[in-house]
Design a protein around this motif. Structure first.
Motif, PDB file in Angstrom:
ATOM      1  N   PHE A 235      13.858   0.755 -16.856  1.00 20.04           N
ATOM      2  CA  PHE A 235      14.019  -0.569 -16.264  1.00 20.04           C
ATOM      3  C   PHE A 235      13.852  -0.508 -14.750  1.00 20.04           C
ATOM      4  N   LYS A 236      14.504   0.462 -14.143  1.00 25.01           N
ATOM      5  CA  LYS A 236      14.432   0.611 -12.685  1.00 25.01           C
ATOM      6  C   LYS A 236      13.007   0.924 -12.234  1.00 25.01           C
ATOM      7  N   LYS A 237      12.336   1.799 -12.955  1.00 23.26           N
ATOM      8  CA  LYS A 237      10.970   2.174 -12.591  1.00 23.26           C
ATOM      9  C   LYS A 237      10.022   0.982 -12.688  1.00 23.26           C
ATOM     10  N   LYS A 238      10.101   0.226 -13.788  1.00 21.46           N
ATOM     11  CA  LYS A 238       9.246  -0.947 -13.964  1.00 21.46           C
ATOM     12  C   LYS A 238       9.528  -2.006 -12.894  1.00 21.46           C
ATOM     13  N   LEU A 239      10.800  -2.223 -12.617  1.00 20.37           N
ATOM     14  CA  LEU A 239      11.161  -3.231 -11.628  1.00 20.37           C
ATOM     15  C   LEU A 239      10.727  -2.815 -10.226  1.00 20.37           C
ATOM     16  N   GLN A 240      10.888  -1.550  -9.879  1.00 25.32           N
ATOM     17  CA  GLN A 240      10.437  -1.070  -8.568  1.00 25.32           C
ATOM     18  C   GLN A 240       8.931  -1.235  -8.413  1.00 25.32           C
ATOM     19  N   GLU A 241       8.173  -0.915  -9.443  1.00 26.70           N
ATOM     20  CA  GLU A 241       6.721  -1.085  -9.387  1.00 26.70           C
ATOM     21  C   GLU A 241       6.351  -2.552  -9.207  1.00 26.70           C
ATOM     22  N   PHE A 242       7.042  -3.435  -9.929  1.00 26.42           N
ATOM     23  CA  PHE A 242       6.806  -4.873  -9.818  1.00 26.42           C
ATOM     24  C   PHE A 242       7.105  -5.368  -8.398  1.00 26.42           C
ATOM     25  N   LEU A 243       8.229  -4.932  -7.854  1.00 25.08           N
ATOM     26  CA  LEU A 243       8.622  -5.367  -6.504  1.00 25.08           C
ATOM     27  C   LEU A 243       7.693  -4.795  -5.436  1.00 25.08           C
ATOM     28  N   CYS A 244       7.218  -3.580  -5.625  1.00 23.97           N
ATOM     29  CA  CYS A 244       6.269  -2.986  -4.673  1.00 23.97           C
ATOM     30  C   CYS A 244       4.917  -3.705  -4.724  1.00 23.97           C
ATOM     31  N   ARG A 245       4.498  -4.125  -5.908  1.00 32.12           N
ATOM     32  CA  ARG A 245       3.231  -4.843  -6.059  1.00 32.12           C
ATOM     33  C   ARG A 245       3.265  -6.199  -5.359  1.00 32.12           C
ATOM     34  N   HIS A 246       4.419  -6.842  -5.324  1.00 31.97           N
ATOM     35  CA  HIS A 246       4.498  -8.195  -4.777  1.00 31.97           C
ATOM     36  C   HIS A 246       5.029  -8.256  -3.339  1.00 31.97           C
ATOM     37  N   ALA A 247       5.831  -7.303  -2.924  1.00 31.12           N
ATOM     38  CA  ALA A 247       6.400  -7.262  -1.562  1.00 31.12           C
ATOM     39  C   ALA A 247       6.969  -8.621  -1.155  1.00 31.12           C
ATOM     40  N   PHE A 248       8.011  -9.049  -1.848  1.00 29.97           N
ATOM     41  CA  PHE A 248       8.636 -10.345  -1.568  1.00 29.97           C
ATOM     42  C   PHE A 248       9.312 -10.324  -0.203  1.00 29.97           C
ATOM     43  N   TYR A 249       9.083 -11.382   0.566  1.00 35.32           N
ATOM     44  CA  TYR A 249       9.682 -11.499   1.886  1.00 35.32           C
ATOM     45  C   TYR A 249      11.037 -12.192   1.843  1.00 35.32           C
ATOM     46  N   SER A 250      11.336 -12.893   0.741  1.00 37.35           N
ATOM     47  CA  SER A 250      12.626 -13.574   0.624  1.00 37.35           C
ATOM     48  C   SER A 250      12.993 -13.734  -0.838  1.00 37.35           C
ATOM     49  N   LEU A 251      14.254 -14.031  -1.080  1.00 35.58           N
ATOM     50  CA  LEU A 251      14.727 -14.268  -2.423  1.00 35.58           C
ATOM     51  C   LEU A 251      14.119 -15.542  -2.994  1.00 35.58           C
ATOM     52  N   THR A 252      13.950 -16.530  -2.158  1.00 37.48           N
ATOM     53  CA  THR A 252      13.334 -17.792  -2.580  1.00 37.48           C
ATOM     54  C   THR A 252      11.905 -17.560  -3.074  1.00 37.48           C
TER      55      THR A 252
ATOM     56  N   GLN B  71       0.813  -1.208   0.000  1.00 38.64           N
ATOM     57  CA  GLN B  71       0.000   0.000   0.000  1.00 38.64           C
ATOM     58  C   GLN B  71       0.853   1.267   0.000  1.00 38.64           C
ATOM     59  N   HIS B  72       1.927   1.265   0.762  1.00 37.90           N
ATOM     60  CA  HIS B  72       2.768   2.453   0.896  1.00 37.90           C
ATOM     61  C   HIS B  72       4.009   2.410   0.011  1.00 37.90           C
ATOM     62  N   LYS B  73       4.079   1.380  -0.855  1.00 41.42           N
ATOM     63  CA  LYS B  73       5.180   1.227  -1.810  1.00 41.42           C
ATOM     64  C   LYS B  73       6.545   1.252  -1.124  1.00 41.42           C
ATOM     65  N   ILE B  74       6.657   0.453  -0.075  1.00 47.19           N
ATOM     66  CA  ILE B  74       7.914   0.306   0.650  1.00 47.19           C
ATOM     67  C   ILE B  74       8.547  -1.006   0.193  1.00 47.19           C
ATOM     68  N   LEU B  75       9.799  -0.953  -0.218  1.00 53.30           N
ATOM     69  CA  LEU B  75      10.503  -2.164  -0.634  1.00 53.30           C
ATOM     70  C   LEU B  75      11.004  -2.919   0.595  1.00 53.30           C
ATOM     71  N   THR B  76      10.783  -4.219   0.599  1.00 58.17           N
ATOM     72  CA  THR B  76      11.325  -5.058   1.671  1.00 58.17           C
ATOM     73  C   THR B  76      12.825  -5.204   1.454  1.00 58.17           C
ATOM     74  N   VAL B  77      13.525  -5.726   2.445  1.00 56.53           N
ATOM     75  CA  VAL B  77      14.966  -5.929   2.322  1.00 56.53           C
ATOM     76  C   VAL B  77      15.260  -6.857   1.148  1.00 56.53           C
ATOM     77  N   ALA B  78      14.477  -7.910   0.998  1.00 61.18           N
ATOM     78  CA  ALA B  78      14.669  -8.840  -0.118  1.00 61.18           C
ATOM     79  C   ALA B  78      14.442  -8.136  -1.451  1.00 61.18           C
ATOM     80  N   SER B  79      13.462  -7.273  -1.522  1.00 64.77           N
ATOM     81  CA  SER B  79      13.185  -6.536  -2.757  1.00 64.77           C
ATOM     82  C   SER B  79      14.298  -5.548  -3.084  1.00 64.77           C
ATOM     83  N   ILE B  80      14.872  -4.947  -2.068  1.00 62.26           N
ATOM     84  CA  ILE B  80      16.007  -4.037  -2.291  1.00 62.26           C
ATOM     85  C   ILE B  80      17.189  -4.817  -2.860  1.00 62.26           C
TER      86      ILE B  80
END
Length: 146
Positions: A124-141, A44-53
């Motif tokens: 590329f960075k903008k698209k990838l950031q949006e993708f990662l914010c939409r999914h909020a991955f908790y881990s690399l796995t 909701q707040h478009k915060i990247l998790t550590v895994a997403s970073i």
């Protein structure tokens, strides 16, 4: 602060402690209960998790230095399904799988193809950031299995 040199320490075992601290801070900032999930708040707040970073930094590195990596198409002349994918380096030890080079290749191959075709690093960075914010991955796995 979390992104500083994350390509080197992003696969360390202590990253779970960093992620727990990140979730604790998000809970404090947004008034969530201790056992309430933070995933929707991250989205909701478009915060990247550590895994997403970590995923973002590794993918940006590969995009910027793509000439340092070999594609599957360099080994043969006929078209295949994974010709555009990067070749995963051969290795003999499990420890090599924690190296930044190996992780970057795996991560870049896991990114959707439409993002890889971006013309500029900014898009590329903008698209990838949006993708990662939409999914909020908790881990690399979790990212690699999606």
């Amino acid at each position: 602060y979390l992104s500083y040199n994350i390509m080197l320490w992003g696969q360390a075992t202590s990253i779970t402690r960093v992620f727990i601290s990140q979730k604790r801070i998000v809970r404090l900032m947004f008034g969530l209960k201790p056992l309430e999930t933070c995933r929707e708040t991250f989205k909701q707040h478009k915060i990247l998790t550590v895994a997403s970073i970590y995923i973002l930094k590794c993918a940006l590195y590969v995009y910027k230095h793509e000439v340092k990596f070999k594609k599957n198409s360099t080994y043969h002349n006929y078209p295949t399904r994974n010709a555009a994918a990067l070749t995963i380096p051969k290795h003999k030890t499990a420890n090599f799988e924690k190296s930044p080079h190996y992780a970057c290749v795996k991560i870049f191959n896991g990114i959707p193809d439409d993002m890889k075709q971006a013309k500029t690093i900014t898009s590329f960075k903008k698209k990838l950031q949006e993708f990662l914010c939409r999914h909020a991955f908790y881990s690399l796995t979790e990212f690699l299995e999606q």
